[in-house]
Design a protein around this motif. Sequence first.
Motif, mmCIF file in Angstrom:
data_model
loop_
_atom_site.group_PDB
_atom_site.id
_atom_site.type_symbol
_atom_site.label_atom_id
_atom_site.label_comp_id
_atom_site.label_asym_id
_atom_site.label_seq_id
_atom_site.Cartn_x
_atom_site.Cartn_y
_atom_site.Cartn_z
ATOM 1 N N ASP A 93 0.627 -1.088 0.024
ATOM 2 C CA ASP A 93 -0.153 -0.083 0.017
ATOM 3 C C ASP A 93 0.901 1.234 -0.115
ATOM 4 O O ASP A 93 0.116 2.450 0.315
ATOM 5 N N ASN A 94 2.179 1.242 -0.234
ATOM 6 C CA ASN A 94 2.930 2.469 -0.313
ATOM 7 C C ASN A 94 4.068 2.379 -1.175
ATOM 8 O O ASN A 94 5.102 2.247 -0.432
ATOM 9 N N ASN A 95 3.865 2.403 -2.612
ATOM 10 C CA ASN A 95 5.077 2.196 -3.488
ATOM 11 C C ASN A 95 5.800 3.124 -3.970
ATOM 12 O O ASN A 95 6.701 3.270 -4.607
ATOM 13 N N ARG A 96 5.373 4.596 -3.553
ATOM 14 C CA ARG A 96 6.012 5.583 -4.121
ATOM 15 C C ARG A 96 6.295 6.841 -2.914
ATOM 16 O O ARG A 96 5.017 7.004 -2.463
ATOM 17 N N ARG A 131 0.638 1.749 -5.585
ATOM 18 C CA ARG A 131 -0.176 2.367 -4.646
ATOM 19 C C ARG A 131 0.332 3.337 -3.616
ATOM 20 O O ARG A 131 1.603 3.135 -3.597
ATOM 21 N N THR A 132 -0.271 4.370 -3.451
ATOM 22 C CA THR A 132 0.522 5.516 -2.846
ATOM 23 C C THR A 132 -0.413 6.007 -1.595
ATOM 24 O O THR A 132 -1.709 5.564 -1.695
ATOM 25 N N GLN A 133 0.159 6.536 -0.611
ATOM 26 C CA GLN A 133 -0.610 7.062 0.474
ATOM 27 C C GLN A 133 -0.310 8.570 0.626
ATOM 28 O O GLN A 133 0.822 9.065 0.194
ATOM 29 N N LYS A 134 -1.076 9.223 1.199
ATOM 30 C CA LYS A 134 -1.108 10.730 1.163
ATOM 31 C C LYS A 134 -2.066 11.161 2.165
ATOM 32 O O LYS A 134 -3.137 10.877 2.311
ATOM 33 N N ALA A 135 -1.647 12.154 3.084
ATOM 34 C CA ALA A 135 -2.497 13.045 3.948
ATOM 35 C C ALA A 135 -3.722 13.722 3.094
ATOM 36 O O ALA A 135 -3.199 14.116 1.974
ATOM 37 N N SER A 136 -4.902 13.370 3.317
ATOM 38 C CA SER A 136 -6.005 14.084 2.610
ATOM 39 C C SER A 136 -5.984 15.510 2.299
ATOM 40 O O SER A 136 -6.364 16.091 1.318
ATOM 41 N N LYS A 154 -9.083 3.734 -0.207
ATOM 42 C CA LYS A 154 -9.653 3.788 0.845
ATOM 43 C C LYS A 154 -9.015 4.777 1.744
ATOM 44 O O LYS A 154 -7.908 5.588 1.340
ATOM 45 N N ILE A 155 -9.538 4.951 2.840
ATOM 46 C CA ILE A 155 -9.136 6.277 3.838
ATOM 47 C C ILE A 155 -9.132 5.660 5.381
ATOM 48 O O ILE A 155 -10.022 5.128 5.547
ATOM 49 N N GLU A 156 -7.887 5.945 6.034
ATOM 50 C CA GLU A 156 -7.599 5.592 7.250
ATOM 51 C C GLU A 156 -6.996 6.849 8.285
ATOM 52 O O GLU A 156 -6.581 7.585 7.309
ATOM 53 N N GLU A 157 -7.236 6.798 9.232
ATOM 54 C CA GLU A 157 -6.425 7.901 9.999
ATOM 55 C C GLU A 157 -5.153 7.605 10.173
ATOM 56 O O GLU A 157 -4.831 6.332 10.577
ATOM 57 N N LYS A 158 -4.123 8.379 10.121
ATOM 58 C CA LYS A 158 -2.737 8.372 10.274
ATOM 59 C C LYS A 158 -1.896 9.343 10.962
ATOM 60 O O LYS A 158 -2.384 10.609 10.738
ATOM 61 N N GLU A 159 -0.870 9.150 11.628
ATOM 62 C CA GLU A 159 -0.048 10.214 12.289
ATOM 63 C C GLU A 159 0.903 10.682 11.345
ATOM 64 O O GLU A 159 1.704 9.761 11.078
ATOM 65 N N TYR A 160 1.024 12.094 11.128
ATOM 66 C CA TYR A 160 1.973 12.603 10.318
ATOM 67 C C TYR A 160 2.684 13.415 11.116
ATOM 68 O O TYR A 160 2.438 13.587 12.418
ATOM 69 N N GLU A 168 -5.102 8.975 2.966
ATOM 70 C CA GLU A 168 -5.882 8.508 1.545
ATOM 71 C C GLU A 168 -4.989 7.719 0.943
ATOM 72 O O GLU A 168 -3.740 7.854 0.549
ATOM 73 N N PHE A 169 -5.414 6.402 0.428
ATOM 74 C CA PHE A 169 -4.760 5.249 -0.550
ATOM 75 C C PHE A 169 -5.271 5.307 -1.806
ATOM 76 O O PHE A 169 -6.390 5.535 -1.900
ATOM 77 N N TRP A 170 -4.204 5.333 -2.639
ATOM 78 C CA TRP A 170 -4.489 5.724 -4.012
ATOM 79 C C TRP A 170 -3.866 4.380 -4.922
ATOM 80 O O TRP A 170 -2.735 3.970 -4.340
ATOM 81 N N GLU A 171 -4.626 4.100 -5.929
ATOM 82 C CA GLU A 171 -4.188 3.065 -6.722
ATOM 83 C C GLU A 171 -4.249 3.179 -8.148
ATOM 84 O O GLU A 171 -5.185 3.929 -8.609
ATOM 85 N N ILE A 172 -3.331 2.612 -8.944
ATOM 86 C CA ILE A 172 -3.278 2.588 -10.423
ATOM 87 C C ILE A 172 -2.835 1.363 -10.701
ATOM 88 O O ILE A 172 -1.666 0.890 -10.222
#
Length: 183
Positions: A93-96, A131-136, A154-160, A168-172
């Motif tokens: 879930d976090n490739n870049r 797949r990438t992750q980013k703060a919304s 998908k969306i989950e809460e995360k500590e930045y 936010e989890f993004w996919e292509i």
Amino acid sequence: MPLDDLETKRLLLKKLAYGDAIQIQPKFPHWDIVKYLDSRAVSWPYPADGAEYFVKKVAFPAIQSGKAWIWSIRVKNHPDELIGMIGLYDKPDNNRGFWLSLEYQGQGLMGEACEKVTDYWFHILEQPVLRTQKASINQGSKKISLAQGASLIKIEEKEYVSGKYDCEFWEITKDEWCNRNRQ
């Protein structure tokens, strides 16, 4: 797995080198660069040896184990100046991931770098999905995912570094990537 230097219209993406820590240290630790990064990956305040530790103890072991492909970002007309970094990671879930010096933001350079490394992910590393992750609230990063044709999955809460936000989890997929300009 291969790790090649890459080139775009305006950029040189050079394989991370041990000596890059010297240029990373003064450029990376700025609030507007780190605030939306994972608090487990980035210490804040950033330590005086943070870049050296990252290069020697985090990045190179991951590269050598075949779990990461990391480049320094440089503009062609100043090839000796590191202006940011971009990496691909064999992580669920976090490739870049990436960052860019403040004075170079807003010029489309990171979008250009992402195009090149995303293509590398699919065509050189032969991966089926990115797949990438980013703060919304990270609009700049979200803009890149949208421009590349990725979908929010998908969306989950995360500590930045700057606090808790929706992540936010993004996919292509490779097929979506290859067919995105044919529509």
